[in-house]
Design a protein around this motif. Structure first.
Motif, mmCIF file in Angstrom:
data_model
loop_
_atom_site.group_PDB
_atom_site.id
_atom_site.type_symbol
_atom_site.label_atom_id
_atom_site.label_comp_id
_atom_site.label_asym_id
_atom_site.label_seq_id
_atom_site.Cartn_x
_atom_site.Cartn_y
_atom_site.Cartn_z
ATOM 1 N N ALA A 92 0.825 -1.212 0.000
ATOM 2 C CA ALA A 92 0.000 0.000 0.000
ATOM 3 C C ALA A 92 0.857 1.257 0.000
ATOM 4 C CB ALA A 92 -0.930 -0.002 1.211
ATOM 5 N N ALA A 93 2.039 1.202 0.573
ATOM 6 C CA ALA A 93 2.933 2.361 0.548
ATOM 7 C C ALA A 93 3.647 2.488 -0.795
ATOM 8 C CB ALA A 93 3.945 2.261 1.677
ATOM 9 N N VAL A 151 1.371 8.880 1.459
ATOM 10 C CA VAL A 151 1.963 7.809 2.271
ATOM 11 C C VAL A 151 1.538 7.951 3.727
ATOM 12 C CG1 VAL A 151 4.141 6.898 3.153
ATOM 13 C CG2 VAL A 151 3.906 7.390 0.736
ATOM 14 N N ILE A 152 1.494 9.161 4.243
ATOM 15 C CA ILE A 152 1.020 9.383 5.617
ATOM 16 C C ILE A 152 -0.432 8.956 5.764
ATOM 17 C CG2 ILE A 152 0.477 11.183 7.310
ATOM 18 C CD1 ILE A 152 3.034 12.600 6.408
ATOM 19 N N ALA A 153 -1.256 9.261 4.763
ATOM 20 C CA ALA A 153 -2.668 8.858 4.809
ATOM 21 C C ALA A 153 -2.800 7.340 4.788
ATOM 22 C CB ALA A 153 -3.416 9.474 3.633
ATOM 23 N N VAL A 154 -1.984 6.652 4.011
ATOM 24 C CA VAL A 154 -2.023 5.186 3.970
ATOM 25 C C VAL A 154 -1.631 4.609 5.325
ATOM 26 C CG1 VAL A 154 -0.830 3.173 3.016
ATOM 27 C CG2 VAL A 154 -1.687 4.939 1.495
ATOM 28 N N ALA A 199 -4.436 5.239 7.876
ATOM 29 C CA ALA A 199 -5.567 4.347 7.614
ATOM 30 C C ALA A 199 -5.249 2.917 8.029
ATOM 31 C CB ALA A 199 -5.932 4.400 6.139
ATOM 32 N N PHE A 200 -4.023 2.486 7.799
ATOM 33 C CA PHE A 200 -3.627 1.137 8.190
ATOM 34 C C PHE A 200 -3.649 0.986 9.707
ATOM 35 C CE2 PHE A 200 -0.435 -2.075 9.252
ATOM 36 C CZ PHE A 200 -0.896 -3.137 8.499
ATOM 37 N N GLY A 226 -7.231 1.004 11.003
ATOM 38 C CA GLY A 226 -7.929 -0.246 10.702
ATOM 39 C C GLY A 226 -7.516 -1.387 11.607
ATOM 40 N N SER A 227 -6.341 -1.317 12.188
ATOM 41 C CA SER A 227 -5.872 -2.397 13.053
ATOM 42 C C SER A 227 -6.169 -2.143 14.524
ATOM 43 C CB SER A 227 -4.368 -2.604 12.859
ATOM 44 O OG SER A 227 -3.665 -1.462 13.271
ATOM 45 N N MET A 228 -6.809 -1.018 14.845
ATOM 46 C CA MET A 228 -7.144 -0.739 16.236
ATOM 47 C C MET A 228 -8.303 -1.618 16.684
ATOM 48 S SD MET A 228 -6.891 3.403 16.308
ATOM 49 C CE MET A 228 -7.551 3.515 17.943
ATOM 50 N N LYS A 229 -8.279 -2.025 17.944
ATOM 51 C CA LYS A 229 -9.354 -2.840 18.500
ATOM 52 C C LYS A 229 -10.383 -1.927 19.150
ATOM 53 C CE LYS A 229 -6.523 -6.857 19.321
ATOM 54 N NZ LYS A 229 -5.986 -7.800 20.286
ATOM 55 N N THR A 230 -11.643 -2.321 19.043
ATOM 56 C CA THR A 230 -12.706 -1.529 19.646
ATOM 57 C C THR A 230 -12.823 -1.860 21.130
ATOM 58 O OG1 THR A 230 -14.348 -3.194 19.070
ATOM 59 C CG2 THR A 230 -14.013 -1.398 17.515
ATOM 60 N N ASP A 231 -13.273 -0.897 21.881
ATOM 61 C CA ASP A 231 -13.509 -1.086 23.302
ATOM 62 C C ASP A 231 -14.974 -1.483 23.463
ATOM 63 O OD1 ASP A 231 -13.279 -1.155 25.996
ATOM 64 O OD2 ASP A 231 -13.153 1.015 26.263
ATOM 65 N N GLU A 232 -15.225 -2.747 23.681
ATOM 66 C CA GLU A 232 -16.591 -3.279 23.684
ATOM 67 C C GLU A 232 -17.443 -2.720 24.820
ATOM 68 O OE1 GLU A 232 -17.875 -5.150 21.339
ATOM 69 O OE2 GLU A 232 -16.003 -5.304 20.239
#
Length: 65
Positions: A18-19, A40-43, A46-47, A50-56
Motif C-alpha cells: 500500500a505504501a 503515504v502518511i494517509a495510507v 488508515a492502516f 484499521g488495526s485498532m481494536k474496539t472497546d466493547e
C-alpha cells in the motif's frame, strides 16, 4: 523464508504494498513530493486505524443513560 531475522508478517506485506502504490502513482503521474508524502502518511494512518481494536464495554454507553 529468505530473511528470517526481518520477521515480516502478512499485515506488514500489505502495508508495504500500500505504501508502494503512491510511489508508482508519483512516478507515473508526476506528483510533487508533498503529494507523495501526504498520500503515504494517509495510507499509514488508515492502516493503523484499521488495526485498532474496539472497546466493547464503552461501545454504546451513551444510549444506556
Amino acid at each position: 523464508m529468505m530473511y528470517p531475522y526481518i520477521n515480516l508478517g502478512p499485515r506488514d506485506g500489505v502495508l508495504i504494498i500500500a505504501a508502494l502504490v503512491p510511489l508508482v502513482l508519483t512516478l507515473v503521474f508526476k506528483w510533487s513530493l508533498l503529494e507523495f508524502v501526504l498520500s503515504v502518511i494517509a495510507v499509514i494512518i488508515a492502516f493503523l486505524a484499521g488495526s485498532m481494536k474496539t472497546d466493547e464495554k464503552n461501545m454504546l454507553s451513551f444510549l444506556k443513560k
